[in-house]
Each structure stands twice: as C-alpha cells, then as structure tokens.
Design a protein around this motif. Structure first.
Motif, PDB file in Angstrom:
ATOM      1  N   GLU A  37      -9.257   1.855  -5.136  1.00  0.00           N
ATOM      2  CA  GLU A  37      -7.906   1.321  -5.343  1.00  0.00           C
ATOM      3  C   GLU A  37      -7.113   2.188  -6.324  1.00  0.00           C
ATOM      4  O   GLU A  37      -5.936   2.457  -6.112  1.00  0.00           O
ATOM      5  CB  GLU A  37      -7.984  -0.114  -5.876  1.00  0.00           C
ATOM      6  CG  GLU A  37      -8.242  -1.154  -4.812  1.00  0.00           C
ATOM      7  CD  GLU A  37      -7.070  -1.272  -3.850  1.00  0.00           C
ATOM      8  OE1 GLU A  37      -5.953  -1.553  -4.299  1.00  0.00           O
ATOM      9  OE2 GLU A  37      -7.292  -1.055  -2.644  1.00  0.00           O
ATOM     10  N   TYR A  40      -6.166   5.340  -4.473  1.00  0.00           N
ATOM     11  CA  TYR A  40      -5.071   5.084  -3.532  1.00  0.00           C
ATOM     12  C   TYR A  40      -3.754   4.897  -4.290  1.00  0.00           C
ATOM     13  O   TYR A  40      -2.699   5.380  -3.865  1.00  0.00           O
ATOM     14  CB  TYR A  40      -5.369   3.831  -2.704  1.00  0.00           C
ATOM     15  CG  TYR A  40      -6.545   3.974  -1.773  1.00  0.00           C
ATOM     16  CD1 TYR A  40      -6.916   5.222  -1.263  1.00  0.00           C
ATOM     17  CD2 TYR A  40      -7.315   2.871  -1.401  1.00  0.00           C
ATOM     18  CE1 TYR A  40      -8.005   5.356  -0.418  1.00  0.00           C
ATOM     19  CE2 TYR A  40      -8.404   3.001  -0.556  1.00  0.00           C
ATOM     20  CZ  TYR A  40      -8.751   4.242  -0.066  1.00  0.00           C
ATOM     21  OH  TYR A  40      -9.828   4.376   0.764  1.00  0.00           O
ATOM     22  N   GLY A  41      -3.808   4.176  -5.436  1.00  0.00           N
ATOM     23  CA  GLY A  41      -2.586   3.946  -6.207  1.00  0.00           C
ATOM     24  C   GLY A  41      -2.004   5.240  -6.749  1.00  0.00           C
ATOM     25  O   GLY A  41      -0.787   5.447  -6.712  1.00  0.00           O
ATOM     26  N   SER A  42      -2.871   6.133  -7.242  1.00  0.00           N
ATOM     27  CA  SER A  42      -2.386   7.415  -7.767  1.00  0.00           C
ATOM     28  C   SER A  42      -1.784   8.266  -6.655  1.00  0.00           C
ATOM     29  O   SER A  42      -0.724   8.876  -6.824  1.00  0.00           O
ATOM     30  CB  SER A  42      -3.542   8.164  -8.437  1.00  0.00           C
ATOM     31  OG  SER A  42      -4.043   7.434  -9.535  1.00  0.00           O
ATOM     32  N   THR A  43      -2.462   8.287  -5.503  1.00  0.00           N
ATOM     33  CA  THR A  43      -1.936   9.063  -4.376  1.00  0.00           C
ATOM     34  C   THR A  43      -0.612   8.494  -3.896  1.00  0.00           C
ATOM     35  O   THR A  43       0.328   9.230  -3.587  1.00  0.00           O
ATOM     36  CB  THR A  43      -2.950   9.076  -3.222  1.00  0.00           C
ATOM     37  OG1 THR A  43      -4.188   9.627  -3.696  1.00  0.00           O
ATOM     38  CG2 THR A  43      -2.453   9.908  -2.063  1.00  0.00           C
ATOM     39  N   ARG A  44      -0.533   7.171  -3.857  1.00  0.00           N
ATOM     40  CA  ARG A  44       0.712   6.530  -3.427  1.00  0.00           C
ATOM     41  C   ARG A  44       1.847   6.833  -4.403  1.00  0.00           C
ATOM     42  O   ARG A  44       2.990   7.075  -3.983  1.00  0.00           O
ATOM     43  CB  ARG A  44       0.497   5.024  -3.307  1.00  0.00           C
ATOM     44  CG  ARG A  44       1.671   4.261  -2.716  1.00  0.00           C
ATOM     45  CD  ARG A  44       1.264   2.874  -2.263  1.00  0.00           C
ATOM     46  NE  ARG A  44       0.648   2.100  -3.327  1.00  0.00           N
ATOM     47  CZ  ARG A  44      -0.636   1.762  -3.340  1.00  0.00           C
ATOM     48  NH1 ARG A  44      -1.446   2.160  -2.376  1.00  0.00           N
ATOM     49  NH2 ARG A  44      -1.132   1.034  -4.332  1.00  0.00           N
ATOM     50  N   ALA A  45       1.545   6.860  -5.708  1.00  0.00           N
ATOM     51  CA  ALA A  45       2.582   7.178  -6.697  1.00  0.00           C
ATOM     52  C   ALA A  45       3.091   8.598  -6.493  1.00  0.00           C
ATOM     53  O   ALA A  45       4.306   8.849  -6.585  1.00  0.00           O
ATOM     54  CB  ALA A  45       2.014   7.016  -8.110  1.00  0.00           C
ATOM     55  N   GLU A  47       3.054  10.275  -3.674  1.00  0.00           N
ATOM     56  CA  GLU A  47       3.838  10.257  -2.428  1.00  0.00           C
ATOM     57  C   GLU A  47       5.258   9.776  -2.710  1.00  0.00           C
ATOM     58  O   GLU A  47       6.240  10.340  -2.205  1.00  0.00           O
ATOM     59  CB  GLU A  47       3.164   9.335  -1.408  1.00  0.00           C
ATOM     60  CG  GLU A  47       1.802   9.791  -0.929  1.00  0.00           C
ATOM     61  CD  GLU A  47       1.884  10.613   0.336  1.00  0.00           C
ATOM     62  OE1 GLU A  47       2.988  10.740   0.879  1.00  0.00           O
ATOM     63  OE2 GLU A  47       0.835  11.126   0.783  1.00  0.00           O
ATOM     64  N   GLU A  48       5.385   8.736  -3.528  1.00  0.00           N
ATOM     65  CA  GLU A  48       6.706   8.202  -3.865  1.00  0.00           C
ATOM     66  C   GLU A  48       7.503   9.210  -4.688  1.00  0.00           C
ATOM     67  O   GLU A  48       8.728   9.329  -4.520  1.00  0.00           O
ATOM     68  CB  GLU A  48       6.554   6.886  -4.623  1.00  0.00           C
ATOM     69  CG  GLU A  48       5.991   5.752  -3.771  1.00  0.00           C
ATOM     70  CD  GLU A  48       5.743   4.491  -4.572  1.00  0.00           C
ATOM     71  OE1 GLU A  48       5.968   4.530  -5.805  1.00  0.00           O
ATOM     72  OE2 GLU A  48       5.330   3.488  -3.976  1.00  0.00           O
ATOM     73  N   SER A  51       8.818  11.825  -2.256  1.00  0.00           N
ATOM     74  CA  SER A  51       9.903  11.276  -1.433  1.00  0.00           C
ATOM     75  C   SER A  51      11.183  11.112  -2.240  1.00  0.00           C
ATOM     76  O   SER A  51      12.274  11.441  -1.774  1.00  0.00           O
ATOM     77  CB  SER A  51       9.470   9.927  -0.841  1.00  0.00           C
ATOM     78  OG  SER A  51       8.367  10.081   0.020  1.00  0.00           O
ATOM     79  N   ARG A 151       1.812  17.526  -1.786  1.00  0.00           N
ATOM     80  CA  ARG A 151       1.454  16.342  -1.013  1.00  0.00           C
ATOM     81  C   ARG A 151       0.634  16.744   0.208  1.00  0.00           C
ATOM     82  O   ARG A 151      -0.361  16.095   0.540  1.00  0.00           O
ATOM     83  CB  ARG A 151       2.711  15.584  -0.598  1.00  0.00           C
ATOM     84  CG  ARG A 151       2.437  14.359   0.253  1.00  0.00           C
ATOM     85  CD  ARG A 151       3.692  13.530   0.429  1.00  0.00           C
ATOM     86  NE  ARG A 151       4.753  14.283   1.076  1.00  0.00           N
ATOM     87  CZ  ARG A 151       5.981  13.788   1.282  1.00  0.00           C
ATOM     88  NH1 ARG A 151       6.283  12.574   0.869  1.00  0.00           N
ATOM     89  NH2 ARG A 151       6.899  14.527   1.872  1.00  0.00           N
ATOM     90  N   ARG A 155      -3.318  15.814   1.200  1.00  0.00           N
ATOM     91  CA  ARG A 155      -3.678  15.203   2.475  1.00  0.00           C
ATOM     92  C   ARG A 155      -4.764  15.984   3.204  1.00  0.00           C
ATOM     93  O   ARG A 155      -5.632  15.390   3.851  1.00  0.00           O
ATOM     94  CB  ARG A 155      -2.430  15.088   3.359  1.00  0.00           C
ATOM     95  CG  ARG A 155      -1.447  14.032   2.884  1.00  0.00           C
ATOM     96  CD  ARG A 155      -0.177  14.035   3.715  1.00  0.00           C
ATOM     97  NE  ARG A 155       0.725  12.957   3.338  1.00  0.00           N
ATOM     98  CZ  ARG A 155       1.936  12.799   3.860  1.00  0.00           C
ATOM     99  NH1 ARG A 155       2.399  13.663   4.770  1.00  0.00           N
ATOM    100  NH2 ARG A 155       2.697  11.788   3.472  1.00  0.00           N
TER     101      ARG A 155
END
Length: 423
Positions: A37, A40-45, A47-48, A51, A151, A155
């Motif tokens: 988790e 995933y949270g770090s990767t999602r941050a 990604e944001e 973007s 990014r 991936r």
C-alpha cells in the motif's frame, strides 16, 4: 513425571507453536500488505505530480494567448491549482524532498504569480506578463517532460521508487537507480527563470539599509533596554544577516539588536497575578519606546488577556497609519515590566502612495450586507511588499460578525477583507 503429564505438555507446546506460527504468518502478511500500500501510494503521488506538471505547462501556454479578463482569471486560478497540486504531490514522496528546493520553489512561484494576476484590474496579461508567462511555461514544459520520462521508467522497471524503510543490503537492487537520485540529478539541470518582481509572496524583496551601529553601540543599546550594566550582558550569537543582528541575554531576558537599533526583546519568566491596571499599559509602552529611540509612533490597537497587555504602534504618514511597518509591545500586568517587544518589521521611511479616492467614493465599494461602523486611512503592505494607500472600514457583517474591508485609494476597488475569528 507421569506419562499423562508428558503428553499434555507436548500437546500444549505444539498448540502454542501452531498459534505463534499463525500469528507470525498473519503479521507478515499484514506487513506485506502495508508495504505494498505504501509503495502504491508513493507511485500514485508521483503519477499525480507528473500529471499536474503537464497540466500546469498547458495552462500557462493557454494563458499567453488570453485577451478576455474572465477567461484570464479562470486560467490563472487553474494554473495556481495545478502548481499547488504538483508541489503537494512531490512533497509526500518517500524521501527528503527538501533537496528538491529549486523544483518546489519554481512550482510555488508559478502558482503565486498566477494568483497575483487575478488580483490585477484585468486578468488578461499585458506584454510584460506574457513574457514572464512564456518563460515559466517553458520551464514547466521541461519539468513536465522530465517527470513523464521518470514515470515511464518507473512503469517499465528501469527505475525504482524509494522506500521509507531501512533497506537490507542483501535485498536492495543495484541495477536500477532510485527515483530520488534521478530527481536530484534533474534538480541541478532545471532552467527556472530568474526571479522577477511582481505583487506576490515569492517576489524578490528590496533589502533595507543595514544601519551603521558598531558592536560597542549595539551592546550599549541592549544594556539600556535590559536596564543592566554592559558587563552583565552575555552574548548569545554573533552578527547575522545584512543587519548585523546580535543577541544578548541578561538573566531571563533576551535582547536582539541590529545595525538599526533595538529589534526585539523577550522575557521567559512566568507571569504572576495582575497588580497593574491594563489602562496603565500604554503609558508604560510609550515610555519604553521613547527611551529606546522610537519616536512619533501612534497607538494602532490594544488588548489584554488578564496577564499581558499587547499594544501595537505604527508610524504615521499623510494622516494615515502604517500598521505593517509598526512595532509591538507587551506589558506584564503583574509588575508592569515590558515583557516582549518586536520591531523587526519597523520602517518609518516615507513611501510614495496615491490618495485618488475620497471617503465617499471608497464607501461605495462596500457590499450592501456590511454595515460600516468606522473608517480610517491606512497604508498597507501588499503581498509583494509594495505599500498601498487604503481606506479601512470596520463593519458589522450580515450575521453580526466583525470584519474589516480595505479599499485601495488609488483604484477605488476592494483590496482585502479581514474577518475576526469566532470567540
């Protein structure tokens, strides 16, 4: 020991081992879940962040072509939101993001500059602003491109996300670079525009003249403010900054003196029961100010909490107070001593302002649901550090709340609204 007892010991021991094994398996599974988790949270941050940086680049590019004020305000607000989103996402990445101060400073300046354009009479940028926007847009595009590359590397596995856990030397991958190292490398390559002056928090500020007091005179001023002999002072810090500020202590008293004079004073003792009337505090404060070279200041506001009386004084120009350039004096109501003093923002040098709007014209800028109670002329400091003449209206709001509405005396438009915090 009987056979029965031996059997029971074996059974209980086996049961305990089974339970401990189950607990260990559950804890390991839960730890793995939390680790995944966090990853995933770090990767999602990130990604944001990528973007938002891309959105910022596109919004700034659009802003360079705007001629309509309403659309300009909308795009400025969008650019500020994009910059804040990118900066916030980067700040929660699992490594020391303070090392990325240039990247984060650039994002902060982009958002702040965009919001400063909203406050202008027309949000559609002029030629000078278009030049600044073009420079910021180019740097934002460069930042967006690099974040997009990183990014893609995350991936496809050619780069790895950092972890807040202490890595194990026999498990750490050595073939793939960490995101923090790649970002730090780009930090030194980011070609951010040179700082330029504008009406915002991150605009470069002019440095005040440092003053001419030498060490012996600063020590004398400190001793005078503390009411002690110079030999009783202990120097806490050497000269700091362009003002040559020095800090001294005398018992529980700290005194800061710069090249301009006494800057601040603070006691560290606990305040006892009040024996001095708060109405005597202004006289105490004004005697202290006069004794330490602060002449011609007017009382701006006063209040007390039963233990301390806090008074704010400001210089006056053209019959208007300058509260942002004033001083603060706190008087202890147990013995009437000056408990704290702050003159770090003091500046009495005359400034050039315009009083093109009279009181009645300024009053017309008030809303119908605010009832004016009193008004006065003030000279306030804008977010960019510029002094502006304003009419200050103390009003009662629609729900009875206390608010202050400031009307720019040069434009006749509202420039700020302050609402008193609920008790």
């Amino acid at each position: 020991m009987s056979v029965k007892i031996k059997r029971l010991l074996v059974i209980y021991t086996a049961a305990a081992l089974i339970c401990l094994g189950a607990l260990a398996w559950t804890a390991a599974d839960r730890l793995g879940f939390y680790r995944r988790e966090a990853g995933y949270g770090s990767t999602r941050a990130f990604e944001e962040a990528a973007s938002a940086a891309g959105d910022l680049s596109l919004t700034l590019k659009k802003l360079a072509y705007v001629t309509d004020d309403a659309l300009g305000r909308s795009l400025c607000a969008r650019a500020a939101a994009d910059a804040r989103a990118a900066e916030t996402a980067i700040s929660v990445l699992p490594f020391a993001t303070w090392e990325l101060e240039q990247t984060q400073g650039f994002l902060n300046r982009c958002g702040d500059y965009a919001m400063s354009l909203v406050a202008q009479a027309g949000a559609a940028p002029d030629e000078e602003a278009r030049g600044h926007i073009a420079d910021l847009s180019a740097a934002a595009a460069e930042l967006s491109g690099r974040l997009t590359e990183l990014r893609a590397m995350l991936r496809d596995g050619s780069a790895v996300m950092d972890s807040r856990e202490k890595p194990l030397s026999n498990l750490e991958r050595e073939d793939a670079p960490k995101l923090s190292a790649l970002l730090l490398d780009f930090e030194g390559q980011l070609r951010a525009p040179e700082p330029f002056a504008y009406e915002g928090v991150f605009s470069p500020r002019e440095q005040r003249a440092p003053g001419t007091l030498d060490e012996s005179r600063t020590r004398g001023l400190a001793a005078k403010a503390a009411g002690v002999e110079e030999r009783e002072l202990k120097e806490e810090r050497c000269a700091e900054g362009p003002d040559g500020r020095r800090c001294y202590s005398a018992g529980g008293l700290l005194i800061g003196v710069s090249g301009r004079g006494l800057d601040w004073l603070a006691q560290s003792r606990l305040i006892g029961a009040a024996t001095v009337d708060a109405e005597q505090a202004p006289a105490i404060a004004e005697n202290f100010l006069a004794a330490n070279g602060y002449e011609g200041l007017k009382l701006d506001s006063a209040g007390d909490n039963g233990a301390l009386a806090v008074l704010r004084y400001a210089p006056e120009q053209d019959g208007a107070l300058r509260p942002d350039d004033g001083v603060m004096v706190s008087v202890a109501l147990d013995d009437g001593s000056v408990y704290a003093f702050d003159a770090t923002n003091y500046d009495a040098e005359p400034v050039s302002v315009s009083w093109d709007t009279d009181r009645e014209t300024a009053r017309a800028a008030l809303p119908e649901n605010a009832t004016p109670v009193s008004d006065r002329r003030v000279i306030r400091k804008s977010p960019g550090g510029t002094r502006r003449a304003c009419w200050e209206f103390v009003c009662a709001g629609a729900d009875g709340e206390d608010l202050r509405i400031f009307v720019d005396a040069a434009t006749g438009r509202q420039s700020a609204i302050e609402l008193a915090a609920p008790a």
